[in-house]
Design a protein around this motif. Structure first.
Motif, mmCIF file in Angstrom:
data_model
loop_
_atom_site.group_PDB
_atom_site.id
_atom_site.type_symbol
_atom_site.label_atom_id
_atom_site.label_comp_id
_atom_site.label_asym_id
_atom_site.label_seq_id
_atom_site.Cartn_x
_atom_site.Cartn_y
_atom_site.Cartn_z
ATOM 1 N N GLN A 1 9.191 -29.820 -62.057
ATOM 2 C CA GLN A 1 8.903 -29.335 -63.409
ATOM 3 C C GLN A 1 7.408 -29.371 -63.699
ATOM 4 O OE1 GLN A 1 11.159 -31.514 -66.290
ATOM 5 N NE2 GLN A 1 13.124 -30.598 -65.699
ATOM 6 N N GLY A 2 6.932 -28.329 -64.369
ATOM 7 C CA GLY A 2 5.538 -28.282 -64.770
ATOM 8 C C GLY A 2 5.286 -29.104 -66.022
ATOM 9 N N ALA A 3 4.051 -29.097 -66.485
ATOM 10 C CA ALA A 3 3.684 -29.854 -67.689
ATOM 11 C C ALA A 3 4.461 -29.329 -68.890
ATOM 12 C CB ALA A 3 2.183 -29.730 -67.944
ATOM 13 N N GLY B 1 7.556 -29.302 -69.210
ATOM 14 C CA GLY B 1 8.833 -28.721 -68.808
ATOM 15 C C GLY B 1 8.790 -27.222 -68.648
ATOM 16 N N ASN B 2 7.595 -26.634 -68.595
ATOM 17 C CA ASN B 2 7.450 -25.183 -68.474
ATOM 18 C C ASN B 2 7.228 -24.799 -67.016
ATOM 19 O OD1 ASN B 2 7.551 -24.875 -71.320
ATOM 20 N ND2 ASN B 2 5.374 -25.418 -71.460
ATOM 21 N N GLY B 3 8.166 -24.025 -66.461
ATOM 22 C CA GLY B 3 8.015 -23.543 -65.096
ATOM 23 C C GLY B 3 8.153 -24.647 -64.059
ATOM 24 N N HIS B 4 7.868 -24.280 -62.834
ATOM 25 C CA HIS B 4 7.956 -25.212 -61.716
ATOM 26 C C HIS B 4 6.655 -25.209 -60.925
ATOM 27 C CE1 HIS B 4 12.202 -24.463 -62.699
ATOM 28 N NE2 HIS B 4 12.429 -25.667 -62.195
ATOM 29 N N THR B 5 6.319 -26.348 -60.387
ATOM 30 C CA THR B 5 5.079 -26.499 -59.625
ATOM 31 C C THR B 5 5.269 -27.538 -58.527
ATOM 32 O OG1 THR B 5 2.755 -27.144 -59.762
ATOM 33 C CG2 THR B 5 4.256 -28.225 -61.273
ATOM 34 N N LEU B 6 4.434 -27.430 -57.504
ATOM 35 C CA LEU B 6 4.489 -28.377 -56.382
ATOM 36 C C LEU B 6 3.408 -29.454 -56.495
ATOM 37 C CD1 LEU B 6 5.077 -25.893 -53.407
ATOM 38 C CD2 LEU B 6 6.751 -27.453 -54.406
ATOM 39 N N ASP B 7 2.830 -29.597 -57.676
ATOM 40 C CA ASP B 7 1.724 -30.544 -57.836
ATOM 41 C C ASP B 7 2.125 -31.968 -57.470
ATOM 42 O OD1 ASP B 7 0.124 -28.497 -58.628
ATOM 43 O OD2 ASP B 7 0.278 -28.907 -60.782
ATOM 44 N N THR B 8 3.336 -32.375 -57.868
ATOM 45 C CA THR B 8 3.781 -33.747 -57.568
ATOM 46 C C THR B 8 3.861 -33.982 -56.067
ATOM 47 O OG1 THR B 8 5.047 -33.848 -59.634
ATOM 48 C CG2 THR B 8 5.632 -35.413 -57.910
ATOM 49 N N TRP B 9 4.407 -33.005 -55.328
ATOM 50 C CA TRP B 9 4.549 -33.173 -53.887
ATOM 51 C C TRP B 9 3.213 -33.052 -53.175
ATOM 52 C CZ3 TRP B 9 8.752 -35.214 -51.926
ATOM 53 C CH2 TRP B 9 9.928 -35.160 -52.678
ATOM 54 N N ARG B 10 2.311 -32.198 -53.699
ATOM 55 C CA ARG B 10 0.964 -32.134 -53.125
ATOM 56 C C ARG B 10 0.249 -33.463 -53.310
ATOM 57 N NH1 ARG B 10 0.566 -27.073 -56.028
ATOM 58 N NH2 ARG B 10 1.040 -25.308 -54.650
ATOM 59 N N HIS B 11 0.433 -34.053 -54.488
ATOM 60 C CA HIS B 11 -0.195 -35.349 -54.769
ATOM 61 C C HIS B 11 0.374 -36.418 -53.832
ATOM 62 C CE1 HIS B 11 -1.569 -38.379 -58.092
ATOM 63 N NE2 HIS B 11 -2.144 -38.593 -56.927
ATOM 64 N N LEU B 12 1.701 -36.390 -53.626
ATOM 65 C CA LEU B 12 2.340 -37.386 -52.767
ATOM 66 C C LEU B 12 1.946 -37.195 -51.304
ATOM 67 C CD1 LEU B 12 4.358 -39.761 -52.862
ATOM 68 C CD2 LEU B 12 6.188 -38.119 -52.420
ATOM 69 N N ALA B 13 1.699 -35.946 -50.902
ATOM 70 C CA ALA B 13 1.326 -35.680 -49.508
ATOM 71 C C ALA B 13 -0.116 -36.064 -49.207
ATOM 72 C CB ALA B 13 1.540 -34.203 -49.182
ATOM 73 N N ASP B 14 -0.941 -36.257 -50.234
ATOM 74 C CA ASP B 14 -2.329 -36.671 -50.047
ATOM 75 C C ASP B 14 -2.366 -38.202 -49.959
ATOM 76 O OD1 ASP B 14 -5.024 -37.130 -50.036
ATOM 77 O OD2 ASP B 14 -5.493 -35.812 -51.728
ATOM 78 N N PHE B 15 -2.265 -38.734 -48.743
ATOM 79 C CA PHE B 15 -2.117 -40.175 -48.567
ATOM 80 C C PHE B 15 -3.327 -40.949 -49.078
ATOM 81 C CE2 PHE B 15 0.526 -38.283 -45.166
ATOM 82 C CZ PHE B 15 1.750 -38.776 -45.574
ATOM 83 N N GLY B 16 -4.495 -40.379 -48.914
ATOM 84 C CA GLY B 16 -5.680 -41.066 -49.412
ATOM 85 C C GLY B 16 -5.658 -41.210 -50.926
ATOM 86 N N LYS B 17 -5.253 -40.150 -51.615
ATOM 87 C CA LYS B 17 -5.191 -40.201 -53.077
ATOM 88 C C LYS B 17 -4.086 -41.136 -53.549
ATOM 89 C CE LYS B 17 -5.437 -37.121 -57.073
ATOM 90 N NZ LYS B 17 -6.736 -37.685 -57.472
#
Length: 284
Positions: free
Chosen positions: A43-45, A47-63
């Motif tokens: 879910q986007g900010a 609840g509007n639309g869908h986004t992969l931001d959460t998974w991109r954030h999780l895939a960035d191990f350094g962050k």
């Protein structure tokens, strides 16, 4: 004869259809909440639309390491706990079960009762029971999360015992051990080069079950105020629910993959137990 054969074939077809219906219903039962978790993380900010931001954030191990240090600490602790639990469990169970089967077969029922007993003891009751023991563990070894492995060994005993017991029943341990001993092998060699290779499927099954249980354990870690993966996810959920749910979804997928892989790992079907002498393999 043809009529009987036709009835049996029809019965088998009905059985196969029933099995697929049951499997499909079970898959839908487990998939529905997981799809809900996945949809929540997308879910986007607002609840509007869908986004992969959460998974991109999780895939960035350094962050993730810098933003959520508690998650990194809990993940590392759970991996260490899984490894130590599996090692201690095998050092405890494999020699004991083999010795009971060879020398004390009358004790097999008692050992089965002891190993299956943790199934009847709730985790919170287990914590109350082992608290005095852990006061000594903390005194001599420290209060690190790693030492929760001793309690986790108790939790995984029933599942590991069943897997190893099935493996031991599938081979003739007595004949193999006596043959190896007659060839001059020590008991350590018998365990390492005879018993374990013939138990590799059971060992892998017990390992997978133990790892899945340790990675999903929350109650003991929480009550002992230790930081493992599940307690880290709980703490993270209070500040960033999407990341917490995403980690939980990833853990569930990993557990399903591990348990599903149990059906495909192990030795070649129909392989016979082998004895080793002088570096060469010989069929028993």
């Amino acid at each position: 004869m043809r009529a009987n054969t036709g009835r049996r074939a029809a019965f088998r077809r009905k059985q196969n259809v029933f099995r697929w219906i049951v499997v499909t219903l079970c898959m839908l039962f487990f998939a529905a909440p997981m799809l809900g978790m996945l949809e929540f993380t997308l879910q986007g900010a607002g609840g509007n639309g869908h986004t992969l931001d959460t998974w991109r954030h999780l895939a960035d191990f350094g962050k993730v390491t810098s933003d959520y240090p508690v998650l990194q600490e809990g993940f590392v602790a759970s991996v260490q706990l899984a490894v130590l639990t599996v090692v201690v469990m095998f050092l405890l169970l494999v020699p004991t079960m083999t010795w009971v089967r060879l020398r004390l077969p009358g004790m097999s029922r008692l050992m089965e009762f002891i190993c299956l007993l943790p199934l009847t003891v709730p985790a919170i009751v287990l914590v109350v029971g082992v608290t005095p023991v852990y006061s000594w563990v903390n005194c001599f070894l420290g209060a690190q999360t790693l030492w929760l492995a001793f309690a986790y060994v108790v939790l995984v005993l029933p599942y590991a015992y069943r897997s190893l017991d099935a493996g031991l029943r599938a081979i003739d341990v007595r004949t193999l051990s006596e043959a190896a001993r007659s060839l001059g092998a020590s008991w350590v060699t018998v365990m390492w080069r005879i018993v374990l290779p013939n138990l590799r499927t059971a060992v892998l099954s017990a390992s997978f079950l133990s790892v899945a249980l340790v990675l999903g354990e929350f109650t003991i870690g929480s009550l002992f105020s230790r930081n493992n993966l599940q307690t880290a996810m709980f703490q993270l959920g209070q500040s960033d629910a999407k990341i917490s749910v995403a980690v939980g979804f990833a853990c569930l997928v990993f557990a399903f993959v591990v348990l599903f892989a149990m059906s495909f790992v192990g030795g070649t079907p129909g392989a016979r137990p082998r004895l080793r002498r002088g570096g060469k393999e010989k069929k028993s």
